[in-house]
Scaffold this active site. Structure first.
Site, PDB file in Angstrom:
ATOM      1  N   SER A 111       0.851  -1.186   0.000  1.00 59.71           N
ATOM      2  CA  SER A 111       0.000   0.000   0.000  1.00 59.71           C
ATOM      3  C   SER A 111       0.882   1.230   0.000  1.00 59.71           C
ATOM      4  CB  SER A 111      -0.885   0.009   1.253  1.00 59.71           C
ATOM      5  OG  SER A 111      -1.551   1.247   1.413  1.00 59.71           O
ATOM      6  N   TYR A 140      -1.539   0.705  10.532  1.00 61.16           N
ATOM      7  CA  TYR A 140      -1.533   0.223   9.153  1.00 61.16           C
ATOM      8  C   TYR A 140      -0.238   0.633   8.466  1.00 61.16           C
ATOM      9  CZ  TYR A 140      -3.460  -0.913   4.531  1.00 61.16           C
ATOM     10  OH  TYR A 140      -3.689  -1.469   3.292  1.00 61.16           O
TER      11      TYR A 140
END
Length: 257
Positions: free
Chosen positions: A143, A156
């Site tokens: 990501s 995250y």
């Protein structure tokens, strides 16, 4: 059955795709099946995998990528079926949007278990098979959260930074085995479940995409994955960052009224 799937003829290729019950994983299974690949679709939800298999001709293999026993069973089933030359680690996700000061330990533990240790465990299990074929590929879906930190994303960010680092180390370590290691790092992707699972509320999830013209779709990312793994093997797309035009950076997202 492969209703609705136009299968192209191609040289025999085979892949394991994790996270295949929804979103980018499901879209990747569909993309590779249209290329004529044998695809082992892996996720925990057997009912969704069976529906995907019926629609595409993929092989449904329900498994939890964080569970060592499930991974051993998965490896055995794939080996007995003829093996693969490509492993695509898409399973992952985010939980919570707390700042570090309010971080929930259980959210961080879940994110590391799924994004980092799941990738590690599955890759480690399949490496001997991928090496043996002579032209193996590992593709990890990370990501842009693993490339640039942002407020409320600490857990995250940390998990995806770790997965990004794992991918880079693997590329260095496995080059001598002619193993291709690819990282695809998407930005804002509107999928069925990602924001909902992260925030736990449908209205909060909807606000993530509110006013954004044409966020990426799961199919957009899957098409990039498909291109990366179907390129000639000597071509290694080390790192691919993909964002919608409206997202110039993690901190710059154009929203219209």
């Amino acid at each position: 059955m492969t209703e609705g799937i136009d299968i192209k003829t191609s040289a025999a290729k085979a892949a394991v795709v994790t996270g295949a019950s929804t979103g980018i994983g499901e879209a990747t299974v569909r993309a590779l099946r249209t290329e004529g690949w044998t695809v082992y679709a892996v996720a925990r939800r057997a009912d969704r995998l069976e529906a995907l298999a019926a629609d595409t001709g993929a092989i449904a293999l329900p498994a939890d990528v964080t569970d060592e026993a499930d991974i051993a069973r998965l490896l055995d089933e794939v080996t007995r079926a003829g093996g693969v030359d490509t492993l695509i680690n898409i399973a992952g996700g985010a939980r919570g949007a707390d700042k570090v000061a309010e971080a929930k330990t259980e959210d961080w533990e879940w994110m590391f278990e799924v994004n980092v240790l799941g990738t590690l465990k599955l890759t480690r299990a399949f490496l001997p098979m991928l090496r043996a074929g002579g032209e193996g590929t590992v593709l990890n879906l990370t990501s842009t959260a693993g490339l640039s930190a942002y407020e409320g994303g600490g857990g995250y960010n940390a998990a995806k930074f770790a997965q990004h680092a794992l991918t880079g180390a693997l590329r260095l370590e496995e080059a001598e085995h002619n193993l291709r290691v690819i990282e695809v790092a998407p930005g804002l992707v509107q999928t069925e479940e990602f924001a909902l699972n992260r925030l736990g509320d449908q209205s909060a999830a909807a606000k993530v995409y509110q006013g954004v013209e044409k966020p990426l779709t799961a199919a957009d990312v899957a098409d990039v994955v498909r291109y990366a793994v179907t390129a000639p093997h000597h071509v290694n797309l080390d790192q691919i960052v993909i964002r919608p035009v409206a997202q110039a950076a993690n901190h710059k997202l154009i929203r219209k009224a």
